[in-house]
Design an enzyme around this catalytic site. Sequence first.
Site, mmCIF file in Angstrom:
data_model
loop_
_atom_site.group_PDB
_atom_site.id
_atom_site.type_symbol
_atom_site.label_atom_id
_atom_site.label_comp_id
_atom_site.label_asym_id
_atom_site.label_seq_id
_atom_site.Cartn_x
_atom_site.Cartn_y
_atom_site.Cartn_z
ATOM 1 N N ARG A 2 -8.783 -8.990 -4.199
ATOM 2 C CA ARG A 2 -7.850 -9.668 -5.110
ATOM 3 C C ARG A 2 -8.426 -10.052 -6.467
ATOM 4 N NH1 ARG A 2 -3.684 -7.620 -2.533
ATOM 5 N NH2 ARG A 2 -3.006 -8.740 -0.668
ATOM 6 N N ASP A 29 -3.999 2.874 -4.085
ATOM 7 C CA ASP A 29 -3.512 2.125 -2.929
ATOM 8 C C ASP A 29 -2.645 0.942 -3.355
ATOM 9 O OD1 ASP A 29 -3.488 1.571 -0.027
ATOM 10 O OD2 ASP A 29 -4.414 -0.294 -0.684
ATOM 11 N N ASN A 39 2.418 -3.542 5.038
ATOM 12 C CA ASN A 39 2.795 -2.199 4.615
ATOM 13 C C ASN A 39 1.609 -1.256 4.822
ATOM 14 O OD1 ASN A 39 4.377 -0.156 3.589
ATOM 15 N ND2 ASN A 39 3.940 -0.631 1.446
ATOM 16 N N ASP A 75 -7.563 -3.219 6.276
ATOM 17 C CA ASP A 75 -6.564 -3.436 5.217
ATOM 18 C C ASP A 75 -6.387 -4.936 4.978
ATOM 19 O OD1 ASP A 75 -4.736 -2.967 3.221
ATOM 20 O OD2 ASP A 75 -3.093 -2.381 4.537
#
Length: 434
Positions: A67, A155, A282, A309
């Site tokens: 992030r 991604d 997702n 992920d």
Amino acid sequence: MATWIINAKTLNKENGDIEIKHVRVENGLIAEWRDGTALPNTSGAEVIDAQGKLISPGLIDMHVHLREPGFEYKETIASGTESAAKGGFTVIAPMPNTRPVMDTPETINFVIDKATTEGVVRVLPYAAITKNELGRELTDFAALKQAGAIGFTDDGVGVQNAQMMKNAMALAKSLDMPIIAHCEDDTLVEGAAVSEGVFARKHGLKGIPNESEAIHVGRDILLSEATGVHYHICHVSTEQSVRLIRLGKSVGVKVTAEVCPHHLLLSDEHIPDSMDANWKMNPPLRTPKDVEACIQGIEDGTIDIIVTDHAPHSEEEKARGMERAPFGIVGFETAFPLMYTHFVRTGRWSLDFLLRRMSTDPARLFRLPYGTMEVGAPADLILIDLENEREVDPATFLTKGRNTPFKGWKLYGWPTLTMVNGKVVWTDENGINR
């Protein structure tokens, strides 16, 4: 100073037996192994008594979200790497969908430099395929490789234009670099929050169809065949994708793939009626048939590795509900215990199989000098408690994110010590060691 780790259980890969060994670490490398029948002379060395816990190469996670830059309220490189260390990961590869996007040498340098000064595990960043991940213009692959990127991916979104993806693959091939793909056809998913299936129908929600993923998988396998690039597929979740990857491998296409713990353990039938957005990710949770296809895929080598992920979000964001909350769950601190408890302790997988899929194989796929405990290898090692059960408690996480569907699950296989480059960076007893 040398360090001895004594009384550690090791896995004999030839016969699957557990043996007691001692290992000496020096100058960041594994220096020697000793049989556990007698204690070595540890004079002048630091001594760590493993007390019979399993020693393993550090886990390697080739799909994470740190992030930073841009979303530091969700996670930082510091907090993300601390969480990774607690989960037993010594090498992680962050995705470039930050703000700004990691699409220039400067942003790649920022992440590498920040990881060097504030991180506690190895951080190997990917760079974006297209500028700002908008799918319109390729980034400068050569400059990004020189800056330290280990591969190229958009991604978070799929590359929608086939010619753009083919051009990217050809360029990556010329640089001997991999393309890593988030496979999703945008025209099939707009406005959807969960998979087409039982949960969507029950609650009147628009569903994400399996073919939205598989269409890109099939397209890109053909493009990989045409260009010869190493093409790696992110977070596989559907039976159709597994089938296409298996076909691609059978005809010699250089395609590899990954799967996440949640797609091996959960289906859309597990999502609670409370519409808890901690179950929103997702790709979404698919049907039980898809779950079993992914399990069979990892077992027969169609899918190569397990990744987390890891995708932290703030509690405020996840409180917006299933339709409005962002996609993603955290994964560092639960991944190995989940896999060990539900596949190794149940007898479906061997311990060696799991460790290969989470350490040795990621290193092999991406040509990294990690994932091994041979003498001379980097001393990236972890100790794991295979015997004691603990409950998943998000309040104890080191990640800033608390967004997990696994709260309250009782699991075995918890890491207790993480060593990177010969330095202990985290222990269960004392926490992070900087």
